[in-house]
Design a protein around this motif. Structure first.
Motif, PDB file in Angstrom:
ATOM      1  N   VAL A  49       8.846  35.369 -31.038  1.00  0.00           N
ATOM      2  CA  VAL A  49       8.902  34.496 -32.216  1.00  0.00           C
ATOM      3  C   VAL A  49      10.014  33.454 -32.036  1.00  0.00           C
ATOM      4  O   VAL A  49       9.817  32.278 -32.339  1.00  0.00           O
ATOM      5  N   ALA A  50      11.158  33.883 -31.525  1.00  0.00           N
ATOM      6  CA  ALA A  50      12.275  32.958 -31.301  1.00  0.00           C
ATOM      7  C   ALA A  50      11.886  31.884 -30.287  1.00  0.00           C
ATOM      8  O   ALA A  50      12.251  30.706 -30.438  1.00  0.00           O
ATOM      9  N   LYS A  51      11.141  32.267 -29.271  1.00  0.00           N
ATOM     10  CA  LYS A  51      10.692  31.311 -28.258  1.00  0.00           C
ATOM     11  C   LYS A  51       9.746  30.280 -28.882  1.00  0.00           C
ATOM     12  O   LYS A  51       9.845  29.084 -28.609  1.00  0.00           O
ATOM     13  N   GLU A  52       8.830  30.747 -29.716  1.00  0.00           N
ATOM     14  CA  GLU A  52       7.908  29.839 -30.422  1.00  0.00           C
ATOM     15  C   GLU A  52       8.695  28.860 -31.294  1.00  0.00           C
ATOM     16  O   GLU A  52       8.396  27.673 -31.328  1.00  0.00           O
ATOM     17  N   TYR A  53       9.704  29.377 -31.988  1.00  0.00           N
ATOM     18  CA  TYR A  53      10.537  28.528 -32.856  1.00  0.00           C
ATOM     19  C   TYR A  53      11.247  27.463 -32.027  1.00  0.00           C
ATOM     20  O   TYR A  53      11.269  26.286 -32.386  1.00  0.00           O
ATOM     21  N   LYS A  54      11.808  27.878 -30.895  1.00  0.00           N
ATOM     22  CA  LYS A  54      12.527  26.954 -30.009  1.00  0.00           C
ATOM     23  C   LYS A  54      11.568  25.883 -29.477  1.00  0.00           C
ATOM     24  O   LYS A  54      11.931  24.700 -29.399  1.00  0.00           O
ATOM     25  N   GLN A  55      10.359  26.271 -29.106  1.00  0.00           N
ATOM     26  CA  GLN A  55       9.372  25.291 -28.623  1.00  0.00           C
ATOM     27  C   GLN A  55       9.028  24.283 -29.715  1.00  0.00           C
ATOM     28  O   GLN A  55       8.889  23.091 -29.441  1.00  0.00           O
ATOM     29  N   HIS A  56       8.930  24.758 -30.951  1.00  0.00           N
ATOM     30  CA  HIS A  56       8.661  23.844 -32.062  1.00  0.00           C
ATOM     31  C   HIS A  56       9.843  22.894 -32.283  1.00  0.00           C
ATOM     32  O   HIS A  56       9.638  21.724 -32.598  1.00  0.00           O
ATOM     33  N   GLN A  57      11.068  23.401 -32.115  1.00  0.00           N
ATOM     34  CA  GLN A  57      12.253  22.543 -32.236  1.00  0.00           C
ATOM     35  C   GLN A  57      12.209  21.430 -31.196  1.00  0.00           C
ATOM     36  O   GLN A  57      12.470  20.269 -31.510  1.00  0.00           O
ATOM     37  N   ASP A  58      11.897  21.794 -29.969  1.00  0.00           N
ATOM     38  CA  ASP A  58      11.825  20.805 -28.889  1.00  0.00           C
ATOM     39  C   ASP A  58      10.725  19.786 -29.160  1.00  0.00           C
ATOM     40  O   ASP A  58      10.919  18.586 -28.965  1.00  0.00           O
ATOM     41  N   SER A  59       9.579  20.257 -29.626  1.00  0.00           N
ATOM     42  CA  SER A  59       8.467  19.359 -29.946  1.00  0.00           C
ATOM     43  C   SER A  59       8.853  18.416 -31.079  1.00  0.00           C
ATOM     44  O   SER A  59       8.543  17.224 -31.039  1.00  0.00           O
ATOM     45  N   LEU A  60       9.529  18.958 -32.075  1.00  0.00           N
ATOM     46  CA  LEU A  60       9.950  18.148 -33.216  1.00  0.00           C
ATOM     47  C   LEU A  60      10.832  16.994 -32.760  1.00  0.00           C
ATOM     48  O   LEU A  60      10.647  15.846 -33.182  1.00  0.00           O
ATOM     49  N   ALA A  61      11.782  17.282 -31.865  1.00  0.00           N
ATOM     50  CA  ALA A  61      12.669  16.236 -31.356  1.00  0.00           C
ATOM     51  C   ALA A  61      11.866  15.146 -30.651  1.00  0.00           C
ATOM     52  O   ALA A  61      12.137  13.945 -30.830  1.00  0.00           O
ATOM     53  N   GLU A  62      10.876  15.551 -29.877  1.00  0.00           N
ATOM     54  CA  GLU A  62      10.035  14.570 -29.173  1.00  0.00           C
ATOM     55  C   GLU A  62       9.193  13.757 -30.152  1.00  0.00           C
ATOM     56  O   GLU A  62       9.035  12.551 -29.993  1.00  0.00           O
ATOM     57  N   PHE A  63       8.655  14.406 -31.170  1.00  0.00           N
ATOM     58  CA  PHE A  63       7.841  13.699 -32.159  1.00  0.00           C
ATOM     59  C   PHE A  63       8.672  12.677 -32.932  1.00  0.00           C
ATOM     60  O   PHE A  63       8.213  11.572 -33.197  1.00  0.00           O
ATOM     61  N   VAL A  64       9.882  13.068 -33.293  1.00  0.00           N
ATOM     62  CA  VAL A  64      10.764  12.153 -34.024  1.00  0.00           C
ATOM     63  C   VAL A  64      11.109  10.955 -33.144  1.00  0.00           C
ATOM     64  O   VAL A  64      11.073   9.810 -33.598  1.00  0.00           O
TER      65      VAL A  64
END
Length: 160
Positions: free
Chosen positions: A66-81
Motif C-alpha cells: 500500500v505504501a508503494k502504491e501511495y508513493k507511486q501516486h505521489q510521483d505521478s502527481l508531481a509529474e501531472f502538476v
C-alpha cells in the motif's frame, strides 16, 4: 464512506487484507466507483506480490504494498502538476486520499528527528561514515510512516 475500523469486529484485530475486502464490498453497495477502483488496484498489487513470493503476505508486507502504491501516486502527481494536467492531478489526489486510509499515521518530522537521535546514541555513530549503520537500524522503525528521503536528510544533518 469510512473504511472499516479495526475494532468493528469486536476484540479480534482486522488485518489490512480483510479491511480491504470489507471496504470493497461496502464500496460496491454504495456505488463508490473511485474507492472501488483504488481498492481493487491495491488488492491486485497485493495478490501479485503473493504470487511473486509464492506465499501469503504478512501484515507488514501488505502495508509495504500500500505504501508503494501511495508513493507511486505521489510521483505521478508531481509529474501531472508539472505537465499542467489538472484533471489527472486531481484524480491522483483523490486516489491518494483513499490509499492514505490504509496507511498508519505518519510520523512528524520532529518525531523522526527524535528517533534519529536515539538510534545515533544506540549505535554510537559520530560521522557520515556511520550513516549505513544508523539507516539500517532506523528504517524498520519508520517503515510506512515516514518518507525515506526525509529520514535520510535528517540522519545526514545529525551526523555532520
Amino acid at each position: 464512506m469510512q473504511p472499516v475500523n479495526a475494532n468493528e469486529r469486536g476484540a479480534e484485530l482486522v488485518t489490512l487484507i480483510e479491511r480491504l475486502t470489507d471496504d470493497m464490498k461496502a464500496a460496491m453497495k454504495n456505488k463508490d466507483k473511485n474507492r472501488l477502483t483504488v481498492i481493487r488496484m491495491v488488492r491486485s498489487s497485493i495478490k501479485n506480490k503473493e504470487i511473486e513470493l509464492k506465499r501469503p503476505l504478512t501484515e507488514d508486507e501488505a502495508l509495504s504494498v500500500v505504501a508503494k502504491e501511495y508513493k507511486q501516486h505521489q510521483d505521478s502527481l508531481a509529474e501531472f502538476v508539472q505537465a499542467n494536467r489538472d484533471d489527472l492531478a486531481e484524480k491522483a489526489r483523490s486516489e491518494m486520499a483513499i490509499l492514505k486510509d490504509y496507511l498508519p499515521e505518519p510520523l512528524t518530522e520532529e518525531e523522526v528527528r527524535r528517533m534519529v537521535q536515539e538510534v545515533i546514541a544506540q549505535t554510537g555513530a559520530t560521522s557520515r561514515a556511520d550513516m549505513k549503520k544508523v539507516m539500517t537500524r532506523l528504517m524498520p522503525q519508520v517503515k510506512g510512516r515516514a518518507d525515506g528521503k526525509t529520514v535520510n536528510r535528517l540522519v545526514q544533518e545529525s551526523l555532520q
